[in-house]
Design a protein around this motif. Sequence first.
Motif, PDB file in Angstrom:
ATOM      1  N   ALA A 143       0.832  -1.206   0.000  1.00 14.81           N
ATOM      2  CA  ALA A 143       0.000   0.000   0.000  1.00 14.81           C
ATOM      3  C   ALA A 143       0.865   1.253   0.000  1.00 14.81           C
ATOM      4  O   ALA A 143       0.549   2.244  -0.677  1.00 14.81           O
ATOM      5  CB  ALA A 143      -0.927  -0.009   1.210  1.00 14.81           C
ATOM      6  N   GLY A 144       1.963   1.205   0.740  1.00  8.90           N
ATOM      7  CA  GLY A 144       2.857   2.360   0.777  1.00  8.90           C
ATOM      8  C   GLY A 144       3.538   2.606  -0.548  1.00  8.90           C
ATOM      9  O   GLY A 144       3.590   3.737  -1.041  1.00  8.90           O
ATOM     10  N   LEU A 145       4.052   1.548  -1.170  1.00 11.02           N
ATOM     11  CA  LEU A 145       4.740   1.693  -2.450  1.00 11.02           C
ATOM     12  C   LEU A 145       3.786   2.158  -3.550  1.00 11.02           C
ATOM     13  O   LEU A 145       4.176   2.920  -4.440  1.00 11.02           O
ATOM     14  CB  LEU A 145       5.400   0.371  -2.842  1.00 11.02           C
ATOM     15  N   TYR A 146       2.539   1.703  -3.491  1.00  8.08           N
ATOM     16  CA  TYR A 146       1.576   2.086  -4.527  1.00  8.08           C
ATOM     17  C   TYR A 146       1.332   3.591  -4.524  1.00  8.08           C
ATOM     18  O   TYR A 146       1.005   4.172  -5.571  1.00  8.08           O
ATOM     19  CB  TYR A 146       0.262   1.344  -4.325  1.00  8.08           C
ATOM     20  N   GLN A 147       1.502   4.233  -3.377  1.00  8.95           N
ATOM     21  CA  GLN A 147       1.294   5.676  -3.281  1.00  8.95           C
ATOM     22  C   GLN A 147       2.253   6.457  -4.181  1.00  8.95           C
ATOM     23  O   GLN A 147       2.003   7.630  -4.479  1.00  8.95           O
ATOM     24  CB  GLN A 147       1.469   6.139  -1.835  1.00  8.95           C
ATOM     25  N   PHE A 148       3.353   5.826  -4.619  1.00 11.52           N
ATOM     26  CA  PHE A 148       4.352   6.515  -5.437  1.00 11.52           C
ATOM     27  C   PHE A 148       4.253   6.164  -6.924  1.00 11.52           C
ATOM     28  O   PHE A 148       5.057   6.650  -7.718  1.00 11.52           O
ATOM     29  CB  PHE A 148       5.761   6.156  -4.938  1.00 11.52           C
ATOM     30  N   THR A 149       3.284   5.343  -7.290  1.00 13.74           N
ATOM     31  CA  THR A 149       3.208   4.876  -8.676  1.00 13.74           C
ATOM     32  C   THR A 149       2.501   5.881  -9.578  1.00 13.74           C
ATOM     33  O   THR A 149       1.634   6.647  -9.129  1.00 13.74           O
ATOM     34  CB  THR A 149       2.474   3.525  -8.752  1.00 13.74           C
ATOM     35  N   PRO A 150       2.837   5.880 -10.881  1.00 10.44           N
ATOM     36  CA  PRO A 150       2.146   6.766 -11.837  1.00 10.44           C
ATOM     37  C   PRO A 150       0.645   6.512 -11.889  1.00 10.44           C
ATOM     38  O   PRO A 150      -0.136   7.458 -12.067  1.00 10.44           O
ATOM     39  CB  PRO A 150       2.821   6.424 -13.180  1.00 10.44           C
ATOM     40  N   LEU A 151       0.219   5.245 -11.756  1.00  7.58           N
ATOM     41  CA  LEU A 151      -1.215   4.934 -11.797  1.00  7.58           C
ATOM     42  C   LEU A 151      -1.933   5.597 -10.626  1.00  7.58           C
ATOM     43  O   LEU A 151      -3.036   6.128 -10.791  1.00  7.58           O
ATOM     44  CB  LEU A 151      -1.429   3.422 -11.771  1.00  7.58           C
TER      45      LEU A 151
END
Length: 252
Positions: A143-151
């Motif tokens: 969940a934390g890493l997804y916060q930095f994704t382009p999507l």
Amino acid sequence: MRAVAEYKGFLLLLSGLVALAWLTLWLGGHSPYGRYLAHHEMPLADVENGPMLLIIMLGWLLMIIAMMLPTSVPLLAVFRRMTRQRADRTPLILLVTTGYLNIWALFGVVALLGDGLLHEAVEQSVWLEANAWLTGTGILVMAGLYQFTPLKFYCLEKCRSPLHFIVTHWQGRRDHVQAFRLGLRHGLFCVGCCWSLMLLMFAVGVGNLGWMLVLGATMALEKNLPWGRWFSTLVGALLVCWGGMEAMLAVL
């Protein structure tokens, strides 16, 4: 003055619906059926147990109304203003809301089934059962890493621009169909923005009202405040650090 009074009435109606959802969840949590909304007792893999699955899905729908509907108030308010001269304004708003909730309900079905499969995999693996901490920690880090994704950023910007979103997806033709599709599209981008944060409910405890309030407020802040994108990045960093600390404590 009449327009202001109608707008206040609209906000009060939405606030009342959200408050009713929170109250129902609280009462349900203190009822004999409350245990079925607790993550560790959810009979997710038992697809033949219709009544229990119905209770779970009703609980999930209430969670969506309580947590996610407030994040979409700006879009609903803009849509209401754009259709204020129409006699069928109320049905159109209801169709947008219904489409939005349907997408989140579908996400709930997928998440619950996936959670059931994960529990089944853990039960069949001695190593996974002995290292069950990996599940919660993995969800936190993901969940934390997804916060930095382009999507994440793309979907977040769609959610943060309600007027542009409505102008893009609402032409006023085939009114009721388009209103429902507008809600569906908004729901898709909202899921794309917030799905990983909603999955945190499975790490911190489905049915935990305290965490529901925290997560609901987090998603509302990142979607609706001017500094929401910065806040989203901060949340991602905190989740990754939290997951890393959990992993270190489990290993030591």
